[in-house]
Design a protein around this motif. Sequence first.
Motif, PDB file in Angstrom:
ATOM      1  N   PHE A  43       0.831  -1.196   0.000  1.00 13.07           N
ATOM      2  CA  PHE A  43       0.000   0.000   0.000  1.00 13.07           C
ATOM      3  C   PHE A  43       0.865   1.246   0.000  1.00 13.07           C
ATOM      4  O   PHE A  43       1.936   1.266   0.598  1.00 13.07           O
ATOM      5  N   GLU A  44       0.357   2.282  -0.652  1.00 14.64           N
ATOM      6  CA  GLU A  44       0.971   3.600  -0.613  1.00 14.64           C
ATOM      7  C   GLU A  44      -0.108   4.605  -0.263  1.00 14.64           C
ATOM      8  O   GLU A  44      -1.280   4.424  -0.621  1.00 14.64           O
ATOM      9  N   ALA A  45       0.282   5.646   0.426  1.00 19.30           N
ATOM     10  CA  ALA A  45      -0.670   6.682   0.837  1.00 19.30           C
ATOM     11  C   ALA A  45      -1.194   7.428  -0.381  1.00 19.30           C
ATOM     12  O   ALA A  45      -0.485   7.622  -1.368  1.00 19.30           O
ATOM     13  N   ALA A  77      -5.418   5.047   0.814  1.00 20.70           N
ATOM     14  CA  ALA A  77      -4.270   4.238   0.410  1.00 20.70           C
ATOM     15  C   ALA A  77      -4.623   3.503  -0.872  1.00 20.70           C
ATOM     16  O   ALA A  77      -5.794   3.317  -1.201  1.00 20.70           O
ATOM     17  N   CYS A  85      -9.830   2.073   4.628  1.00 19.93           N
ATOM     18  CA  CYS A  85      -8.531   1.627   5.159  1.00 19.93           C
ATOM     19  C   CYS A  85      -8.713   1.003   6.539  1.00 19.93           C
ATOM     20  O   CYS A  85      -8.124  -0.041   6.837  1.00 19.93           O
ATOM     21  N   LEU A 127      -0.118  -1.006   4.986  1.00 22.34           N
ATOM     22  CA  LEU A 127      -1.314  -0.189   5.172  1.00 22.34           C
ATOM     23  C   LEU A 127      -1.203   0.629   6.454  1.00 22.34           C
ATOM     24  O   LEU A 127      -1.544   1.809   6.477  1.00 22.34           O
ATOM     25  N   THR A 166       1.030   3.597   5.828  1.00 20.76           N
ATOM     26  CA  THR A 166       0.420   4.693   5.061  1.00 20.76           C
ATOM     27  C   THR A 166      -0.453   5.579   5.934  1.00 20.76           C
ATOM     28  O   THR A 166      -0.649   6.755   5.625  1.00 20.76           O
TER      29      THR A 166
END
Length: 194
Positions: A5-7, A13, A131, A188, A191
Amino acid sequence: MAGHFEATPGGGAAVALDEVEIAILRSLAVQLLELIGPGDEPAEDADPLAALFAEGPSEPPTDPALARLFPEAYGDQDTELRAASAEFRRFTENDLRARKRTDALAVVRTLDALTVTGDEGAVLELTGDECRNWLGALNDLRLTIGTRLEVSDEDEGEAGSLYRLPDSDPRKPMVMAYLWLGALQETLVETLMP
């Protein structure tokens, strides 16, 4: 982004998933829903105050995975603590089950909403609320799988036995899922950290 996951702007995310990963995540979430059970939903015309005080079970589940998802509040050292745990369970387990169902359903729904393009898969984009649902569901999935695999603290370490299972071991696919879910959960959480 592949595999973690990336913000995203706005507190969400995103993660790139291929078709197989989507199918595995969806299948695991559906199995979690089946394990947790349907729950007792109040009728639409039911008194909301009465629903607030609806009583749940007072005995812990006999299935070890469910017992891990719905643990004893105070342990079972003595009669007084067992009675306190039973009372606590009676008034909290229904809400906890409902929250766990909501989390798992959010996983299924967000995966079902994806548009998969060929072999490339799709990018799953989650809102901040989604999220939190995903974090709950990933945690519940790991607890369930870990219980079924009888994972101990020693197995979790870098040199733990989970990493050294031979490919011929029938537990290997579930161990791989357990480790993958842990990586997803970890990224997660990262993020969402300020």
